[in-house]
Write a protein that holds these residues in place. Structure first.
Motif, PDB file in Angstrom:
ATOM      1  N   GLY A  59       0.840  -1.188   0.000  1.00 22.62           N
ATOM      2  CA  GLY A  59       0.000   0.000   0.000  1.00 22.62           C
ATOM      3  C   GLY A  59       0.874   1.236   0.000  1.00 22.62           C
ATOM      4  N   ARG A  60       0.308   2.371   0.319  1.00 27.78           N
ATOM      5  CA  ARG A  60       1.061   3.606   0.388  1.00 27.78           C
ATOM      6  C   ARG A  60       2.175   3.494   1.427  1.00 27.78           C
ATOM      7  N   PRO A  61       3.356   4.062   1.155  1.00 33.40           N
ATOM      8  CA  PRO A  61       4.424   4.044   2.164  1.00 33.40           C
ATOM      9  C   PRO A  61       3.955   4.712   3.457  1.00 33.40           C
ATOM     10  N   LYS A  62       4.418   4.159   4.568  1.00 37.41           N
ATOM     11  CA  LYS A  62       4.047   4.698   5.883  1.00 37.41           C
ATOM     12  C   LYS A  62       5.265   5.376   6.506  1.00 37.41           C
ATOM     13  N   GLY A  63       5.056   6.540   7.078  1.00 37.93           N
ATOM     14  CA  GLY A  63       6.125   7.244   7.761  1.00 37.93           C
ATOM     15  C   GLY A  63       6.361   6.649   9.139  1.00 37.93           C
ATOM     16  N   VAL A  64       7.569   6.115   9.359  1.00 40.28           N
ATOM     17  CA  VAL A  64       7.927   5.466  10.621  1.00 40.28           C
ATOM     18  C   VAL A  64       8.737   6.451  11.463  1.00 40.28           C
TER      19      VAL A  64
END
Length: 516
Positions: free
Chosen positions: A176-181
């Motif tokens: 899915g869309r990249p997630k900010g970690v």
């Protein structure tokens, strides 16, 4: 005994900690090799502080996010540490990311500043992020060093805490869309102490080379903060293919090589025309995705050295489960790194004994604060101080862990579970292939079957009967329901920005490849 976290001062700036620790004894030692440049620890320290002053002039302040969209180079290092130095938050973006993902990250992170090259910036189709106030272009035309030469070392490190936000990394976006970690100031210290120092025993005598880029959590540790923690040197490379990697090894003679499974396979595949002379390398490491046992054994047979495999995640920053030098088992991801607790749980949350497959759950002090603006995903991933990684594993009686598959990669055929990794390793073992991937596919009746995408070492048009040959070999090695019913020959597998097989893209384009 105090945990690593408790040993860190409550008032703590990780940039000043990592950059100042080597100034007394190693100031003149080479910290970075880059092309024909050598940068000492003293020069690195000075340039980071000058970068901090430049960022201040650009009106960057505490907790402002800046996106660093650069290849691995000294400018990346200066920008990353310089931002943390002043209490800002660097957000690393991999140059291998799709342009649409880069544009999404810029807006999602609400970045005030973008640091990139002219060519990368020109490649963006959308440059109108509502939060972006400034773009700093750095490349051979406008070298960052020329800007920094106008500054003196005046900016003091921000008085941040060990629990302040230090930096973000984005997931590869394979599901899915990249997630900010979101990671905190203490996280890099935890990983450097537990893995770099205590597990693989890096020292100041080491020269480190990593094929994983720094915006990738694996590469960030390998190239950015592990060397500084132990006083080692690092090679920053612009290698574009396996031949460049081999040339770099011969040129810089690293002692520690951080690789990826397909890089090891590629080096073996070109051994007859570009043999690797690895006498300088004392330790080979693999992570990012599972290393096929077949590749491990071929490497050991060819070069006489182990590949020390481990697993980490962006959410836990680096490797938490690892083999150790001199005690590696092919096919195993090793044992828990000291400081991390590993459990295998069933669907009801019960801990499983050896030999039983379960969900991998990890507890450790480098665990992310959470995903940016993703409340539901954060709650689903984190329970208290632990995280469900989405990987399925079992462990043996000796405490070694073995990868079975990602929860979203495994599938059923006629009611039987298919583990892609098992079939992929069989393909690599019994056929002359460079790479292989297995995914589910539907036949004309809508029934699920096994489809294999394979990359021969020499795709020279002589693979007409490859499907029949592979199926014949695998029928004698695997149960019938695991034998691929369709085989596609392609030049190379699609991969994410972190080097993992992009099964999502394979699934989306299946049948459009080159079937035998």
């Amino acid at each position: 005994m105090k945990s690593i976290y408790d040993q860190i001062s409550p008032q703590f700036n990780v940039a000043s900690y990592f950059l100042e620790k080597n100034l007394t004894n190693l100031a003149d030692k080479t910290a970075i090799y880059y092309k024909d440049q050598t940068i000492s620890y003293a020069e690195l320290y000075a340039n980071v502080r000058k970068m901090a002053s430049l960022l201040k002039d650009l009106q960057i302040d505490w907790e402002n996010r800046i996106c660093i969209y650069l290849p691995d180079c000294p400018a990346f290092v200066y920008a990353f540490w310089g931002a943390i130095w002043i209490g800002a938050v660097p957000v690393a973006i991999n140059v291998s990311c799709k342009v649409s993902d880069v544009e999404y990250m810029l807006t999602d992170a609400r970045a005030k500043l973008l640091i990139t090259t002219k060519s990368l910036y020109d490649g963006l189709s959308r440059k109108d992020s509502p939060f972006l106030k400034e773009v700093l272009l750095v490349d051979d035309v406008i070298p960052l060093e020329s800007r920094l030469s106008h500054y003196v070392e005046e900016t003091e490190a921000a008085n941040t805490s060990r629990d302040d936000v230090a930096f973000w990394l984005y997931t590869s976006g394979s599901t899915g869309r990249p997630k900010g970690v979101i990671h905190l100031h203490h996280d890099m210290v935890v990983c450097a102490e537990t893995y770099a120092k205590n597990t693989i025993h890096l020292t100041e005598q080491d020269v480190i080379y990593s094929v994983a880029n720094m915006p990738f959590a694996y590469g960030l540790g390998n190239s950015l903060y592990f060397p500084l923690y132990v006083g080692a040197s690092v090679v920053l490379s612009d290698a574009e293919n396996v031949f460049d990697v081999i040339d770099d090894i011969h040129r810089y003679r690293p002692t520690v090589f951080f690789g990826l499974p397909f890089i090891y396979a590629s080096i073996l595949a070109v051994d007859d025309i570009a043999p690797l002379h690895d006498d300088s390398v004392r330790l080979f490491i693999s992570a990012a995705e599972q290393l096929p046992p077949t590749i491990w054994r071929k490497w050991k047979e060819r070069y006489g050295k182990e590949i020390c495999e481990g697993i980490g995640t962006t959410e836990l920053l680096h490797i938490f489960l690892s083999n150790t030098p001199g005690d590696c088992r092919p096919g195993s991801t090793g044992k828990p790194v000291d400081g991390y607790e590993i459990k295998l749980l069933d669907s009801e949350g019960n801990e499983l004994p050896p030999g039983h497959v379960g969900d991998l759950v990890v507890t450790g002090e480098s665990l992310m604060q959470g995903y940016w603006n993703r409340h539901r995903e954060t709650r689903e991933a984190i329970c208290g101080e632990s995280m469900r990684t989405g990987d399925r594993y079992y462990k043996d009686e000796d405490g070694y862990y073995y990868f079975v598959g990602r929860n979203d990669d495994c599938f059923k055929v006629n009611g039987q579970w298919i583990i892609p990794f098992e079939i992929e390793d069989a393909l690599l073992r019994y056929a002359d292939l460079l790479d292989a991937a297995v995914i589910p596919e539907q036949d004309e009746r809508g029934m699920v079957m096994v489809a294999a995408y394979v990359c021969p070492k020499a795709n020279d048009g002589k693979n007409t009967h490859l499907e029949q040959e592979l199926r014949k070999v695998l029928r004698s090695k695997l149960p019938a329901y695991k034998v691929p019913q369709r085989v596609y020959v392609i030049e190379k597998l699609p991969r994410t920005s972190t080097g993992k097989i992009d099964r999502k893209r394979l699934t989306a384009t299946r049948g459009k490849e080159m079937p035998i």
